[in-house]
Design an enzyme around this catalytic site. Structure first.
Site, PDB file in Angstrom:
ATOM      1  N   HIS A  59      41.055  40.999  12.774  1.00  0.00           N
ATOM      2  CA  HIS A  59      41.349  39.206  13.107  1.00  0.00           C
ATOM      3  C   HIS A  59      42.857  38.996  12.860  1.00  0.00           C
ATOM      4  CE1 HIS A  59      37.277  39.837  11.493  1.00  0.00           C
ATOM      5  NE2 HIS A  59      37.176  39.009  12.534  1.00  0.00           N
ATOM      6  N   CYS A  60      43.804  39.977  13.179  1.00  0.00           N
ATOM      7  CA  CYS A  60      44.972  39.631  13.137  1.00  0.00           C
ATOM      8  C   CYS A  60      45.281  39.127  11.833  1.00  0.00           C
ATOM      9  CB  CYS A  60      45.534  38.680  14.044  1.00  0.00           C
ATOM     10  SG  CYS A  60      45.015  38.774  16.085  1.00  0.00           S
TER      11      CYS A  60
END
Length: 378
Positions: A336-337
């Protein structure tokens, strides 16, 4: 499809948003680039968008709303335009790469002293540690309002109080809270709020921006055509032109205006309460399932409509693919970065499967997702 990936983008938009974009594509020219009716309509739309964004975020001056393509660009504009050679910056382990990578670049290329505040075992910000990290001489504190991994919220007013006590500025990433939670920069004491239009605001992709407190001076991230002061060799200094080189996405902003009108009509509170009820319903359905691990603080009084989980020791990618292929449920697996958050949670290798809910999500869809998780776990 049961779409539960709203923390990435809300796929289901109000019909008036779609209609506004289509109409804009057929009628608008280039804002601030002429006096034709097509150009003036785009210019007026951009202005109305500034007024509505300023109202939503408690920004006293609409001309201090500068538009960008998304939160990532807005955060790059804010961070690189405020931080100078050798400055001290404090951020947190909760951040998205939209904050982290600009800060890492400032650290590596401009000798910025970069410090990170940690989180507890539930992923909550350690405010005591933040108090120790933010010292006199700190230039800026960059913090998310809501984690895109756990859904945990940050008390940004408390962060602002800590920062301002030492003369530091506060830049807030409101990507996960805009459109579902109150974000009032005036009341909360926030210096810059960065937002995107395509998530909780239910607007088109390619819209976003930053709201800037009066007296905060941000150097231009990019320079170029503005439609004004064309004979000047330098970028105009006035907001918002200072930060808006090039043609704005007026077509997208027309959709954002329609989205903001829709939110105003149904009310922020109604959206918040609906999303929270769905999130709690899903959490209660999966939290005690054997083999399911849920991450985040669900005892908190308020949080984003996000539930991250893993099933036994399966890769989050495998589980998310199973949900998509066999149940037609869209989720988001992986990191999710947000690498620092996953290191804190101990999920670097496995990642997590993120379920995220929005205004157009239904109870039946939530119940179907609960049943799918229960079945996969068995």
């Amino acid at each position: 499809m049961i779409y539960l990936d709203n923390a990435a983008t809300t796929m289901r938009k109000p019909q008036q948003v779609i209609d506004a974009v289509v109409q804009a594509l057929n009628t608008m020219g280039n804002a601030s680039r002429g006096v034709s009716s097509a150009s003036l309509k785009a210019t007026r739309t951009d202005y109305v968008a500034r007024e509505k964004v300023a109202k939503l975020f408690g920004c006293p001056q609409p001309d201090h709303v500068a538009f960008a393509n998304n939160s990532t660009e807005a955060l790059n504009v804010a961070l690189t335009g405020l931080v100078h050679e050798g400055d001290r910056v404090v951020s947190t382990d909760m951040e998205h790469n939209s904050v982290l990578r600009p800060l890492y670049r400032l650290r590596d290329e401009h000798s910025v002293d970069l410090q990170f505040c940690g989180v507890d075992r539930r992923g909550n910000l350690d405010y005591d540690q933040l108090e120790q990290l933010v010292t006199d001489g700190t230039r800026l504190v960059a913090v998310t309002h809501g984690s895109n991994v756990t859904g945990n919220m940050v008390d940004v007013a408390r962060v602002a109080s800590i920062a301002h006590k030492h003369g530091a500025l506060v830049v807030v990433d409101a990507s996960q809270t805009a459109g579902s939670h109150v974000v009032n920069m005036d009341a909360m004491g926030l210096d810059v709020v960065c937002f995107t239009g395509h998530k909780g605001l239910m607007g088109p992709q390619g819209t976003g921006g930053l709201c800037i407190r009066e007296g905060v001076e941000i150097s231009p991230f990019k320079v170029g055509g503005t439609g004004v002061q064309s004979y000047s060799e330098t970028q105009p200094t006035e907001y918002p032109t200072r930060l808006e080189a090039g043609t704005l996405n007026s077509h997208g902003l027309a959709g954002l205006v329609a989205a903001l009108d829709y939110i105003d009509e149904v009310t922020l509170k109604a959206i918040h309460d609906h999303e929270e009820a769905l999130m709690r319903r899903f959490y209660e359905g999966v939290c005690d399932v054997e083999g399911v691990t849920v991450y985040g603080d669900f005892q908190a009084a308020d949080r984003c409509a996000i539930v991250p989980l893993n099933i036994r020791d399966y890769s989050s990618a495998v589980v998310s693919d199973e949900l998509a292929q066999h149940y037609d449920i869209a989720t988001r697996p992986g990191a999710h970065c947000a690498p620092r958050m996953h290191r804190a949670l101990g999920t670097v290798e496995q990642g997590v499967v993120r379920f995220s809910f929005a205004w157009f999500t239904t109870q039946d869809e939530v119940d179907a997702a609960v049943a799918a998780v229960q079945e996969i776990a068995r």
